[in-house]
Design an enzyme around this catalytic site. Structure first.
Site, PDB file in Angstrom:
ATOM      1  N   TYR A 144     -14.546 -21.879 -26.654  1.00  0.00           N
ATOM      2  CA  TYR A 144     -14.035 -23.097 -27.287  1.00  0.00           C
ATOM      3  C   TYR A 144     -12.766 -23.529 -26.575  1.00  0.00           C
ATOM      4  O   TYR A 144     -11.840 -22.740 -26.399  1.00  0.00           O
ATOM      5  CB  TYR A 144     -13.754 -22.843 -28.764  1.00  0.00           C
ATOM      6  CG  TYR A 144     -13.181 -24.030 -29.492  1.00  0.00           C
ATOM      7  CD1 TYR A 144     -13.947 -25.172 -29.708  1.00  0.00           C
ATOM      8  CD2 TYR A 144     -11.872 -24.010 -29.969  1.00  0.00           C
ATOM      9  CE1 TYR A 144     -13.422 -26.266 -30.386  1.00  0.00           C
ATOM     10  CE2 TYR A 144     -11.342 -25.089 -30.653  1.00  0.00           C
ATOM     11  CZ  TYR A 144     -12.117 -26.215 -30.858  1.00  0.00           C
ATOM     12  OH  TYR A 144     -11.594 -27.301 -31.528  1.00  0.00           O
ATOM     13  N   ASP A 239      -8.583 -20.879 -19.519  1.00  0.00           N
ATOM     14  CA  ASP A 239      -8.056 -21.292 -20.820  1.00  0.00           C
ATOM     15  C   ASP A 239      -7.453 -20.051 -21.468  1.00  0.00           C
ATOM     16  O   ASP A 239      -8.147 -19.245 -22.084  1.00  0.00           O
ATOM     17  CB  ASP A 239      -9.190 -21.871 -21.681  1.00  0.00           C
ATOM     18  CG  ASP A 239      -8.707 -22.308 -23.049  1.00  0.00           C
ATOM     19  OD1 ASP A 239      -7.569 -21.956 -23.438  1.00  0.00           O
ATOM     20  OD2 ASP A 239      -9.481 -22.973 -23.768  1.00  0.00           O
ATOM     21  N   LYS A 267      -0.397 -21.734 -28.438  1.00  0.00           N
ATOM     22  CA  LYS A 267      -0.189 -20.704 -29.452  1.00  0.00           C
ATOM     23  C   LYS A 267       1.121 -19.939 -29.287  1.00  0.00           C
ATOM     24  O   LYS A 267       2.160 -20.373 -29.749  1.00  0.00           O
ATOM     25  CB  LYS A 267      -1.402 -19.788 -29.505  1.00  0.00           C
ATOM     26  CG  LYS A 267      -2.681 -20.526 -29.940  1.00  0.00           C
ATOM     27  CD  LYS A 267      -3.802 -19.600 -30.295  1.00  0.00           C
ATOM     28  CE  LYS A 267      -5.076 -20.363 -30.673  1.00  0.00           C
ATOM     29  NZ  LYS A 267      -5.012 -21.047 -31.958  1.00  0.00           N
TER      30      LYS A 267
END
Length: 430
Positions: A144, A239, A267
């Site tokens: 994702y 990613d 994050k």
């Protein structure tokens, strides 16, 4: 545990927010439960609006590697907010954060701060297409990369068919250049490059996927991606929104010794506040406006409060022994769960990479999205609900990572393992 106020808040939320939540997985549909509304976090714990305490393994889906309300992060946010919440202009702190990240992450020579992981991957894809003057992108099923139109795809009907939209509202033209392949499959990647190699701008991958559960790359798979992209003149994008500063200061690329062309972060570099970033080789990043023609902008990019939280977090992580302590707690959790599975004669799959882990409710080897789908999601839902009643808050989906933080100590690990054993024993009898 009673959650009367949570139920009341949820009922009210349904009236004003789609599904009652601002991000779908929070609705807890996958675990056949209503969401828990939280009031505050303290170290390794979350406290809900009814006063119930839970050991937290969601950690805001990864950013809270120091735990909730860490004093250094709170102090950084407090003093930054006293100076002002947003300027829409440069600050010296964002330069400090950029320099710290550059010195830590092997692939990054220049970096641009943005506001989310989704924005980072979207911008990296645009940059890769501009740099290579190509259109096609390879991504992997179950990885994702945010809700970017071009990356929100599901598999087509055959090996070399392009991704089709995974959501209404995404025109087929926007996914027409995206190839969606099985993770860890050397041969299919090779076949697609043999057919479309001169048209492929980039391969984007979570080096350690955590959005279909934690699935380690097969030995040599990341190195293979590096070699084949170089062979065909394509870019390799890692990613590392989840793995960046989670698997170590240098992220997965340092841990696996594979250096991508571009890296996406998020994050942890925001310490719990909204932040994203993308960076890489200077010759590629120099194409970004205003230095180059590739446009990307954001009013709140480099927001001083978010940057302060990120700086405080990364400075704590750079202290000696930090990751050794973090990984020790994760090892203890893994060991305890494995012993419970063995004692109960259960052959479920348990994966751990660093301080991330997933218990898969399947006896099959899990190497990609297709094999992850063999999990008994109904059994996981029952497991999740019973763990919640024992005061352990897990990600409300079989296909997510559990995150251990530096606030988790032996006491919390022992209580968690005890709860896992009791719940699994009860489920086996039922």
């Amino acid at each position: 545990m009673e959650r009367i106020r949570s139920q009341l808040f949820y009922k009210k939320a349904l009236e004003v927010i789609p599904g009652g939540v601002n991000s779908p997985v929070r609705a807890c549909k996958a675990v056949k439960a209503d969401p828990v509304f939280f009031e505050r976090g303290e170290g390794a714990y979350l406290i809900d609006v009814d006063g119930n305490r839970y050991i937290d393994y969601v950690c805001s889906w990864g950013p809270l590697i120091l735990g909730h309300a860490h004093p250094e992060v709170i102090a950084g946010v407090y003093f930054a907010s006293k100076r002002g919440t947003s300027f829409g202009a440069p600050t010296w702190q964002e330069v400090e954060l950029a320099e710290l990240i550059k010195n830590a992450v092997p692939s990054i020579e220049k970096i641009r701060l943005v506001n989310s992981g989704t924005e980072a991957t979207m911008s990296a894809i645009r940059l890769a297409r501009a740099y290579t003057n190509r259109k096609k992108i390879i991504k992997f099923e179950g990885c994702y990369h945010g809700h970017v139109d071009a990356l929100l795809v599901k598999a087509g009907s055959g090996l070399a068919t392009f991704g089709i939209p995974a959501s209404p509202g995404v025109p087929e033209e926007l996914t027409a250049h995206t190839l969606n392949l099985p993770f860890n499959d050397f041969e299919k990647v090779k076949e697609v490059f043999e057919k479309f190699g001169e048209e492929i701008a980039a391969v984007i991958v979570e080096p350690v996927p955590a959005n279909m559960g934690v699935i380690p790359p097969k030995e040599g798979f990341l190195k293979f991606l590096r070699e084949i992209t170089q062979q065909y003149g394509s870019l390799l994008i890692f990613d590392e929104v989840i793995t960046g500063f989670r698997l170590g200061v240098g992220g997965a690329q340092e841990a696996y010794g594979v250096i991508p062309d571009l890296t996406c972060l998020g994050k942890i570099i925001g310490g719990g506040l909204p932040v994203g970033a993308y960076g890489g080789k200077a010759e590629i990043m120099n194409l970004v406006a205003p230095e180059g023609p590739v446009y990307q902008a954001g009013t709140l990019s480099g927001n001083p409060i978010a940057v302060a939280a990120g700086l405080a977090t990364l400075k704590e992580l750079l202290k000696p022994g930090t990751y050794e302590r973090l990984n020790l707690m994760a090892e203890l959790l893994e060991k305890g769960i494995r012993e419970a599975l063995e004692d109960l004669d259960l052959n479920y799959r348990l994966h751990r990479v660093g301080s991330m882990l997933t218990l898969f409710f399947t006896e099959k080897e899990v190497i990609d999205f297709e094999t992850a789908l063999s999990c008994d999601t109904h059994l996981f839902a029952e497991f999740w609900q019973r763990m919640l009643e024992k005061g352990v808050y897990l990600p409300p989906s079989q296909f997510e990572a559990w995150f251990v933080s530096l606030a988790h100590k032996e006491k919390e690990i022992e209580k968690t393992v005890e709860a896992v054993y009791k719940v699994l024993k009860k489920l086996r009898k039922d």
